[in-house]
Design an enzyme around this catalytic site. Structure first.
Site, PDB file in Angstrom:
ATOM      1  N   TYR A 125       0.793  -1.232   0.000  1.00 18.47           N
ATOM      2  CA  TYR A 125       0.000   0.000   0.000  1.00 18.47           C
ATOM      3  C   TYR A 125       0.825   1.281   0.000  1.00 18.47           C
ATOM      4  O   TYR A 125       0.269   2.364  -0.155  1.00 18.47           O
ATOM      5  CB  TYR A 125      -0.958   0.004   1.196  1.00 18.47           C
ATOM      6  CG  TYR A 125      -1.906  -1.172   1.179  1.00 18.47           C
ATOM      7  CD1 TYR A 125      -2.896  -1.277   0.212  1.00 18.47           C
ATOM      8  CD2 TYR A 125      -1.796  -2.195   2.117  1.00 18.47           C
ATOM      9  CE1 TYR A 125      -3.759  -2.360   0.179  1.00 18.47           C
ATOM     10  CE2 TYR A 125      -2.654  -3.284   2.094  1.00 18.47           C
ATOM     11  CZ  TYR A 125      -3.630  -3.362   1.120  1.00 18.47           C
ATOM     12  OH  TYR A 125      -4.480  -4.439   1.091  1.00 18.47           O
TER      13      TYR A 125
ATOM     14  N   ASN B 259     -13.283   3.667  -1.133  1.00 18.13           N
ATOM     15  CA  ASN B 259     -12.373   2.530  -1.023  1.00 18.13           C
ATOM     16  C   ASN B 259     -12.984   1.666   0.073  1.00 18.13           C
ATOM     17  O   ASN B 259     -12.768   1.901   1.257  1.00 18.13           O
ATOM     18  CB  ASN B 259     -10.957   2.966  -0.659  1.00 18.13           C
ATOM     19  CG  ASN B 259      -9.999   1.791  -0.560  1.00 18.13           C
ATOM     20  OD1 ASN B 259     -10.413   0.642  -0.496  1.00 18.13           O
ATOM     21  ND2 ASN B 259      -8.707   2.090  -0.525  1.00 18.13           N
TER      22      ASN B 259
ATOM     23  N   HIS C  18     -15.183  -7.096  -1.318  1.00 15.53           N
ATOM     24  CA  HIS C  18     -15.334  -8.482  -1.748  1.00 15.53           C
ATOM     25  C   HIS C  18     -16.424  -9.234  -0.992  1.00 15.53           C
ATOM     26  O   HIS C  18     -16.724 -10.376  -1.336  1.00 15.53           O
ATOM     27  CB  HIS C  18     -14.005  -9.214  -1.569  1.00 15.53           C
ATOM     28  CG  HIS C  18     -12.827  -8.348  -1.868  1.00 15.53           C
ATOM     29  ND1 HIS C  18     -12.508  -7.951  -3.154  1.00 15.53           N
ATOM     30  CD2 HIS C  18     -11.915  -7.763  -1.054  1.00 15.53           C
ATOM     31  CE1 HIS C  18     -11.435  -7.172  -3.106  1.00 15.53           C
ATOM     32  NE2 HIS C  18     -11.064  -7.043  -1.850  1.00 15.53           N
TER      33      HIS C  18
ATOM     34  N   HIS D 291      -8.975   1.404  -5.382  1.00 15.84           N
ATOM     35  CA  HIS D 291      -8.098   0.497  -4.627  1.00 15.84           C
ATOM     36  C   HIS D 291      -6.660   0.895  -4.901  1.00 15.84           C
ATOM     37  O   HIS D 291      -6.274   1.075  -6.064  1.00 15.84           O
ATOM     38  CB  HIS D 291      -8.337  -0.961  -5.010  1.00 15.84           C
ATOM     39  CG  HIS D 291      -9.701  -1.426  -4.636  1.00 15.84           C
ATOM     40  ND1 HIS D 291     -10.050  -1.693  -3.333  1.00 15.84           N
ATOM     41  CD2 HIS D 291     -10.814  -1.611  -5.383  1.00 15.84           C
ATOM     42  CE1 HIS D 291     -11.325  -2.037  -3.305  1.00 15.84           C
ATOM     43  NE2 HIS D 291     -11.810  -1.983  -4.527  1.00 15.84           N
TER      44      HIS D 291
END
EC number: 4.2.1.10
Length: 159
Positions: A22, A73, A79, A99
């Site tokens: 990230y 985000n 998911h 993302h």
């Protein structure tokens, strides 16, 4: 124009959590960069972060009638959350999913987004710069909607 930025679980840990995936930029630094770009484009931003699914659903619902678009985000909820997907669909506002990492280069379970089908667009894999891309995209979409409404209004007036 007013845009809501919604950050999901663990986004508050950016700069600390899995820096190799990230990056080192903190959520607050991303927000500061977004504020600068927004001010240059005459856009007002509101920011919200939560690790709790219900709070995110509540915030999406609060957007109805108060903002022109959403950048989200949803992180891990991308998911798994039918509730967040349904909230986005219910408010029917232009929404861009972001993302930081390229989810399609990661584990298989991360490659399926439940919210993408109800979003205007999805930006993945551009790191923190993805938020800037999302902001430019949502501004463009909102401007197109505004112009379309103005044309429709003019046509109604001319009848």
């Amino acid at each position: 124009m007013k845009i809501m930025i919604i950050q999901g679980p663990n986004v508050n840990m950016l700069g600390v959590r899995e820096v190799g995936i990230y990056g080192a930029m903190k959520m607050e630094e991303i927000h500061e960069q977004m504020k600068l770009a927004a001010s240059q484009n005459n856009v007002e931003l509101d920011f919200f972060q939560s690790n709790f699914e219900g709070e995110i659903v509540d915030k999406i619902q609060e957007c109805l009638g108060t903002v022109d678009g959403i950048i989200i985000n949803a992180a891990g909820y991308t998911h798994t959350s039918v509730a967040i997907r349904d909230a986005i669909a219910a408010v029917a506002l232009p929404t861009i999913e972001v993302h930081i990492s390229n989810v399609y280069r990661r584990e298989e379970f991360r490659q399926k987004s439940l919210i993408a089908p109800v979003c205007s667009g999805t930006i993945v894999g551009f790191g923190p710069f993805g938020y800037h891309l999302a902001l430019m995209g949502i501004i463009q979409i909102c401007e197109q909607i505004k112009n379309l409404r103005a044309m429709q209004q003019a046509q109604q007036t001319n009848k």
